[in-house]
Design an enzyme around this catalytic site. Sequence first.
Site, short mmCIF file in Angstrom:
data_model
loop_
_atom_site.label_atom_id
_atom_site.label_comp_id
_atom_site.label_asym_id
_atom_site.label_seq_id
_atom_site.Cartn_x
_atom_site.Cartn_y
_atom_site.Cartn_z
CG ASP A 1 3.34 21.68 -6.39
OD1 ASP A 1 2.50 21.62 -7.30
OD2 ASP A 1 3.40 22.59 -5.54
CG ASP B 1 1.36 18.80 -10.29
OD1 ASP B 1 2.22 18.44 -11.12
OD2 ASP B 1 1.42 19.88 -9.66
CG ASP C 1 -6.18 -0.31 -1.12
OD1 ASP C 1 -5.04 0.02 -0.78
OD2 ASP C 1 -7.19 -0.11 -0.43
CG ASP D 1 -3.27 1.82 -5.49
OD1 ASP D 1 -4.02 0.89 -5.15
OD2 ASP D 1 -2.28 2.21 -4.83
CG HIS E 1 1.40 4.25 0.38
ND1 HIS E 1 1.50 3.04 -0.28
CD2 HIS E 1 0.11 4.34 0.78
CE1 HIS E 1 0.32 2.46 -0.29
NE2 HIS E 1 -0.54 3.22 0.34
CG ASP E 2 0.15 1.74 3.55
OD1 ASP E 2 -0.30 2.91 3.61
OD2 ASP E 2 -0.35 0.85 2.84
CD GLU F 1 -2.41 -3.18 0.92
OE1 GLU F 1 -1.78 -2.59 1.81
OE2 GLU F 1 -3.56 -2.83 0.58
C1 GLC Z 1 -4.11 -0.02 1.84
C2 GLC Z 1 -3.35 1.21 1.41
C3 GLC Z 1 -3.41 2.21 2.52
C4 GLC Z 1 -4.87 2.55 2.76
C5 GLC Z 1 -5.70 1.30 3.02
C6 GLC Z 1 -7.15 1.58 2.92
O1 GLC Z 1 -3.51 -0.65 2.90
O2 GLC Z 1 -2.05 0.88 1.04
O3 GLC Z 1 -2.65 3.34 2.28
O4 GLC Z 1 -4.98 3.42 3.83
O5 GLC Z 1 -5.43 0.28 2.11
O6 GLC Z 1 -7.51 1.82 1.59
#
Ligand code: GLC
Length: 541
Positions: A25, A33, A203, A102, A317-318, A245
């Site tokens: 930040d 940011d 995604d 992304d 991040h998941d 993904e």
């Molecule tokens: C993917 C992302 C995740 C998000 C989901 C819905 O799995 O990595 O963070 O919540 O898609 O967009």
Amino acid sequence: MLDKTRRGWWKSAVFYQIYPKSFQDTTASGVGDLRGIISRLDYLAELGIDGIWLSPVFASPQADNGYDISDYRAIDPMFGSMDDMDELIREAKRRGISIIMDLVLNHSSDEHFWFKEALKSRDNPYHDWYVWRDGDGITPPNDMRATFGGSCWTYVPHLGQYYFHQFAVKQPDLNWENPDVRRALYDMIRFWVERGVEGFRLDVIDQIAKEPDNHITGNGPRLHEFLRELSREAFREEGLVTVGEAWGADVERARLYSAEDGSELSMVFQFQHMCLEDCGDKWHTRPLSLPELKRCFERWQHGLHNAGWNSLFMNNHDLPRIVSRWGDEGALRETSAKMLATMLHGMQGTPYIYQGEELGMTNMHMTVDQFADVETINHYHEAVARGENPGDVMAGIYRRGRDNARTPMQWDAGKNAGFTTGTPWLPVNENHTYINAAAQVGDPDSVFSYYKRLITLRKQYDVFRDGSFTLLCPEDENVFAYTRDTADAHMLVMCNFTGSEAAFDVPEDYQNAKTLIANYEDAAAGRLRPYEARIMYVGRG
Ligand code: GLC
């Protein structure tokens, strides 16, 4: 620096994922940011990475931290301006770092102009951009459940229709059957390519070809047809790197996704190695079986050798922090973090490092009211309402909840770990006093320096990129060992996955081999010490 005009340059690259909300930040807002990222580019250049996968920074109401986009062509003011984005792209490129954005193409935010129009009437031109079924508001079209809890169907009384959403209520699914939708998405992608973006992470791309009437979410019949069109129309530049993904990908499908002819994507994130402990769902788990993990990696290493391309990751991040999951959070934290990195980076594929992984950052136990993640919050309330014991539900969340990986980046030992001078949007882990970048960058024994060396080795020795994979001692419960071979180079990777000594005999061929990297100074004969890892090399160079 990698020559990014070379076809398949990304096979030699190492990428780094930034979760912008938690990176740096600069405005005391408590949220990271774009200027914060720019200010840390030298840190990333020092680590040696070739590209940044930037989690979404587009305009968004943030119902799912940016994975709910209300304008694909605008930067969310929380993160900065379009000028900041242009500067980030430029400044990164100057350091040999590509920006990979992304793309959330499966759904938009319900606050996107398209959805707002779609809501107006059944004959609005945008209505068919989403997925609707008629109904009475009492019984949804079917019993499909959304990933973030509740039904997949939300009723809109004035239309007499339900809309379909695989994720949160605020993330309506886009209708890929409609060619206008696809065209609008391709145009948007071109907009970013023209701004200098050098690749994309896509995604939940395996879910775009959904067929709700047939209860199909992932791997729908038209999936690969859509992907080939997307690739043809939007990814025509030779140099773009694309990674999808795909939770539903198996080896066979991954061969299609990452086919050498470039007809679909560069590679996919598949999750088979990340789901081995799941019992029914991710919240209910059993301990990892090392032989199963090894067999899983072996299947992927063999399956895509000369037939596609792997991505290598164990964090994002998941997912929970890997050192908390498969390593040791205590005295052997650094040793185990280095071991896990060795295991992964020794394989064939493109490695992805998630922010803080290179420091050995750990999970964090939060209280219910501290959680920010829509999935975690919904899961907690649903599970408790179902009668699950709240303590058990919390234990599941501590193991697997997504907020574990989303706590702010730990830059230094000072207030809020140097992440913000304001109030951080998610609590900072107290262990930042001893787990932080400032303490590690100049220390040759740190986890950071170890990752840096692994990245350098991948650039120095072609066997990392090209070698075939042979698993050793598949049934061994403690040691993960494999070799990588090309015609003139041979590499042995050995990792003790436990906190105790484990027996292991170095194969004859490697008795006089050179050590490329190790997390203990000297080798010990016939055994590996707790979480010991070592890569040995025989060949030229
Ligand atoms: C993917 C992302 C995740 C998000 C989901 C819905 O799995 O990595 O963070 O919540 O898609 O967009």
